[in-house]
Design a protein around this motif. Structure first.
Motif, mmCIF file in Angstrom:
data_model
loop_
_atom_site.group_PDB
_atom_site.id
_atom_site.type_symbol
_atom_site.label_atom_id
_atom_site.label_comp_id
_atom_site.label_asym_id
_atom_site.label_seq_id
_atom_site.Cartn_x
_atom_site.Cartn_y
_atom_site.Cartn_z
ATOM 1 N N SER A 142 0.835 -1.197 0.000
ATOM 2 C CA SER A 142 0.000 0.000 0.000
ATOM 3 C C SER A 142 0.873 1.251 0.000
ATOM 4 C CB SER A 142 -0.902 0.019 1.231
ATOM 5 O OG SER A 142 -1.554 1.269 1.352
ATOM 6 N N VAL A 143 0.528 2.194 -0.889
ATOM 7 C CA VAL A 143 1.219 3.492 -0.906
ATOM 8 C C VAL A 143 0.165 4.595 -0.793
ATOM 9 C CG1 VAL A 143 3.284 2.720 -2.132
ATOM 10 C CG2 VAL A 143 1.287 3.463 -3.457
ATOM 11 N N SER A 144 -0.818 4.349 0.047
ATOM 12 C CA SER A 144 -1.968 5.247 0.161
ATOM 13 C C SER A 144 -1.615 6.634 0.684
ATOM 14 C CB SER A 144 -3.035 4.627 1.070
ATOM 15 O OG SER A 144 -2.518 4.419 2.375
ATOM 16 N N ASP A 145 -0.459 6.756 1.330
ATOM 17 C CA ASP A 145 -0.067 8.058 1.872
ATOM 18 C C ASP A 145 0.880 8.813 0.945
ATOM 19 O OD1 ASP A 145 2.057 6.314 2.205
ATOM 20 O OD2 ASP A 145 2.605 7.058 4.196
ATOM 21 N N ILE A 146 1.000 8.376 -0.301
ATOM 22 C CA ILE A 146 1.908 9.023 -1.245
ATOM 23 C C ILE A 146 1.441 10.452 -1.545
ATOM 24 C CG2 ILE A 146 0.690 8.189 -3.308
ATOM 25 C CD1 ILE A 146 3.467 7.790 -4.591
ATOM 26 N N ASN A 147 2.397 11.356 -1.713
ATOM 27 C CA ASN A 147 2.099 12.748 -2.045
ATOM 28 C C ASN A 147 2.108 12.912 -3.564
ATOM 29 O OD1 ASN A 147 1.891 15.492 -2.326
ATOM 30 N ND2 ASN A 147 3.600 16.007 -0.996
ATOM 31 N N LEU A 148 0.952 13.182 -4.139
ATOM 32 C CA LEU A 148 0.836 13.319 -5.596
ATOM 33 C C LEU A 148 0.826 14.777 -6.052
ATOM 34 C CD1 LEU A 148 -1.789 10.549 -6.502
ATOM 35 C CD2 LEU A 148 0.718 10.422 -6.551
ATOM 36 N N ASP A 149 1.134 15.702 -5.166
ATOM 37 C CA ASP A 149 1.185 17.110 -5.559
ATOM 38 C C ASP A 149 2.241 17.308 -6.643
ATOM 39 O OD1 ASP A 149 -0.724 17.597 -3.664
ATOM 40 O OD2 ASP A 149 0.651 18.464 -2.191
ATOM 41 N N GLY A 150 1.862 17.962 -7.727
ATOM 42 C CA GLY A 150 2.797 18.228 -8.820
ATOM 43 C C GLY A 150 2.882 17.115 -9.846
ATOM 44 N N ILE A 151 2.115 16.040 -9.657
ATOM 45 C CA ILE A 151 2.128 14.918 -10.595
ATOM 46 C C ILE A 151 1.002 15.074 -11.610
ATOM 47 C CG2 ILE A 151 1.889 12.409 -10.810
ATOM 48 C CD1 ILE A 151 4.546 13.363 -9.536
ATOM 49 N N ASP A 152 1.307 14.820 -12.888
ATOM 50 C CA ASP A 152 0.357 15.022 -13.974
ATOM 51 C C ASP A 152 -0.284 13.742 -14.490
ATOM 52 O OD1 ASP A 152 0.903 17.952 -14.390
ATOM 53 O OD2 ASP A 152 2.915 17.174 -14.770
ATOM 54 N N TRP A 153 0.253 12.586 -14.078
ATOM 55 C CA TRP A 153 -0.269 11.319 -14.609
ATOM 56 C C TRP A 153 0.215 10.199 -13.713
ATOM 57 C CZ3 TRP A 153 2.142 8.194 -19.139
ATOM 58 C CH2 TRP A 153 1.230 7.242 -19.630
ATOM 59 N N VAL A 154 -0.631 9.196 -13.504
ATOM 60 C CA VAL A 154 -0.251 8.023 -12.712
ATOM 61 C C VAL A 154 -0.602 6.749 -13.477
ATOM 62 C CG1 VAL A 154 -0.736 6.674 -10.623
ATOM 63 C CG2 VAL A 154 -0.452 9.152 -10.465
ATOM 64 N N ILE A 155 0.399 5.895 -13.655
ATOM 65 C CA ILE A 155 0.211 4.547 -14.201
ATOM 66 C C ILE A 155 0.306 3.593 -13.021
ATOM 67 C CG2 ILE A 155 1.116 2.782 -15.756
ATOM 68 C CD1 ILE A 155 2.726 5.114 -17.112
ATOM 69 N N LEU A 156 -0.560 2.586 -12.986
ATOM 70 C CA LEU A 156 -0.502 1.618 -11.895
ATOM 71 C C LEU A 156 -0.656 0.212 -12.442
ATOM 72 C CD1 LEU A 156 -1.945 1.914 -8.376
ATOM 73 C CD2 LEU A 156 -2.471 -0.137 -9.687
ATOM 74 N N GLY A 157 0.114 -0.723 -11.882
ATOM 75 C CA GLY A 157 -0.010 -2.104 -12.337
ATOM 76 C C GLY A 157 0.651 -3.091 -11.396
ATOM 77 N N GLY A 158 0.238 -4.340 -11.521
ATOM 78 C CA GLY A 158 0.840 -5.421 -10.765
ATOM 79 C C GLY A 158 1.967 -6.070 -11.554
ATOM 80 N N GLU A 159 2.726 -6.889 -10.878
ATOM 81 C CA GLU A 159 3.850 -7.587 -11.502
ATOM 82 C C GLU A 159 3.349 -8.786 -12.297
ATOM 83 O OE1 GLU A 159 8.276 -8.199 -9.954
ATOM 84 O OE2 GLU A 159 6.853 -9.462 -8.860
ATOM 85 N N SER A 160 3.996 -9.066 -13.415
ATOM 86 C CA SER A 160 3.621 -10.224 -14.228
ATOM 87 C C SER A 160 4.827 -11.146 -14.394
ATOM 88 C CB SER A 160 3.107 -9.780 -15.602
ATOM 89 O OG SER A 160 4.108 -9.063 -16.297
ATOM 90 N N GLY A 161 4.557 -12.372 -14.805
ATOM 91 C CA GLY A 161 5.624 -13.336 -15.006
ATOM 92 C C GLY A 161 5.535 -14.514 -14.042
ATOM 93 N N PRO A 162 6.398 -15.508 -14.227
ATOM 94 C CA PRO A 162 6.323 -16.752 -13.459
ATOM 95 C C PRO A 162 6.420 -16.572 -11.945
ATOM 96 C CG PRO A 162 7.881 -16.947 -15.273
ATOM 97 C CD PRO A 162 7.486 -15.517 -15.209
ATOM 98 N N ASN A 163 7.171 -15.575 -11.504
ATOM 99 C CA ASN A 163 7.379 -15.377 -10.064
ATOM 100 C C ASN A 163 6.708 -14.102 -9.560
ATOM 101 O OD1 ASN A 163 9.260 -17.678 -9.728
ATOM 102 N ND2 ASN A 163 10.573 -16.452 -11.070
ATOM 103 N N ALA A 164 5.650 -13.692 -10.227
ATOM 104 C CA ALA A 164 4.996 -12.415 -9.913
ATOM 105 C C ALA A 164 4.528 -12.343 -8.465
ATOM 106 C CB ALA A 164 3.813 -12.204 -10.846
ATOM 107 N N ARG A 165 4.846 -11.218 -7.842
ATOM 108 C CA ARG A 165 4.365 -10.954 -6.495
ATOM 109 C C ARG A 165 2.970 -10.337 -6.584
ATOM 110 N NH1 ARG A 165 9.849 -7.719 -5.333
ATOM 111 N NH2 ARG A 165 9.587 -7.533 -7.607
ATOM 112 N N PRO A 166 2.058 -10.742 -5.697
ATOM 113 C CA PRO A 166 0.655 -10.306 -5.838
ATOM 114 C C PRO A 166 0.437 -8.846 -5.480
ATOM 115 C CG PRO A 166 0.934 -11.575 -3.821
ATOM 116 C CD PRO A 166 2.244 -11.673 -4.560
#
Length: 243
Positions: free
Chosen positions: A160-184
């Motif tokens: 969780s990064v729910s306390d992240i400061n997004l001030d000054g940010i213009d775009w956010v990409i978010l995704g999980g890890e993929s592949g054989p050993n992907a962490r959930p």
């Protein structure tokens, strides 16, 4: 080379540099390393950073406006890339105003060092990777840079990064890890960031759930596909497809 990309948030990749070394938790299952290892007899070891001057002019030669992810197989601010070569890469971007360039790094301390030497034309987007709370230290050098469009790639999201400061940010990409050993990635972590972006009116792009078979898990977040792009982006067919 510049090639059409399967990465959901770009159109094409441009790699004037290849090779990298791991510096944080997000690097553990690096897709670029995995791909390089398949062709190691041809490409060499991934840990060997290689400059490709013959690839510098590729965007200039392409006439169709294109959204480029720069150095998908490396990190433009890696310590083994000379300053003058980095500045040559940025000069190509400056001289290719019809294209839009997405630059992503896990090494913003080098970004800070070179910031005043870079001509930050509006077609250059600058981003940093945030995979966990330890990566918050990457935010300030990005915010303090003179880039016109600043974004975060919160991938792979490892906690969780729910306390992240997004001030000054213009775009956010978010995704999980993929592949054989992907962490959930937990759904609640993704929802936290989507809500924060909504609150701050920041365009949000949900790339993937990831997992061993990412095609099966898909890109829907509570039944909806999120393909928002920075407000400054006006270009072509890609813009129409993801609006």
């Amino acid at each position: 080379m510049a090639i059409n990309s399967k990465i959901e948030w770009t159109e094409s990749t441009w790699n004037p540099v290849t090779g990298c070394t791991k510096i944080s938790a997000g690097c553990k299952h690096c897709y670029a390393e995995t791909l390089t290892n398949r062709f190691e007899s041809i490409w060499g070891a991934f840990s060997e950073v290689k400059l490709h001057p013959n690839r510098l002019e590729l965007p200039i030669k392409k006439k169709t406006p294109t959204l480029y992810f720069v150095n998908s197989m490396s990190d433009i601010f890696h310590k083994d890339i000379p300053d003058d070569f980095i500045l040559k890469i940025f000069k190509v971007m400056n001289n290719s105003p019809r294209h839009t360039f997405q630059v992503l790094t896990k090494r913003p301390e080098r970004l800070k060092e070179l910031n005043k030497k870079i001509n930050w034309t509006s077609n250059i987007w600058m981003g940093v990777t945030i995979e966990n709370k330890l990566a918050y230290k990457r935010l300030l050098p990005l915010i303090q840079s003179d880039a016109k469009t600043k974004f975060l790639s919160i991938e792979p999201l490892l906690e969780s990064v729910s306390d992240i400061n997004l001030d000054g940010i213009d775009w956010v990409i978010l995704g999980g890890e993929s592949g054989p050993n992907a962490r959930p990635m937990k759904e609640e972590w993704a929802i936290e960031i989507r809500k924060l972006c909504s609150l701050k009116k920041i365009p949000f792009f949900f790339k993937q759930w990831g997992g061993v078979r990412k095609k099966n898990t898909g890109r829907l977040l509570r039944g909806k596909e999120y393909n928002q792009m920075p407000k400054t982006y006006k270009s072509s067919e890609f813009r129409q497809n993801v609006a």
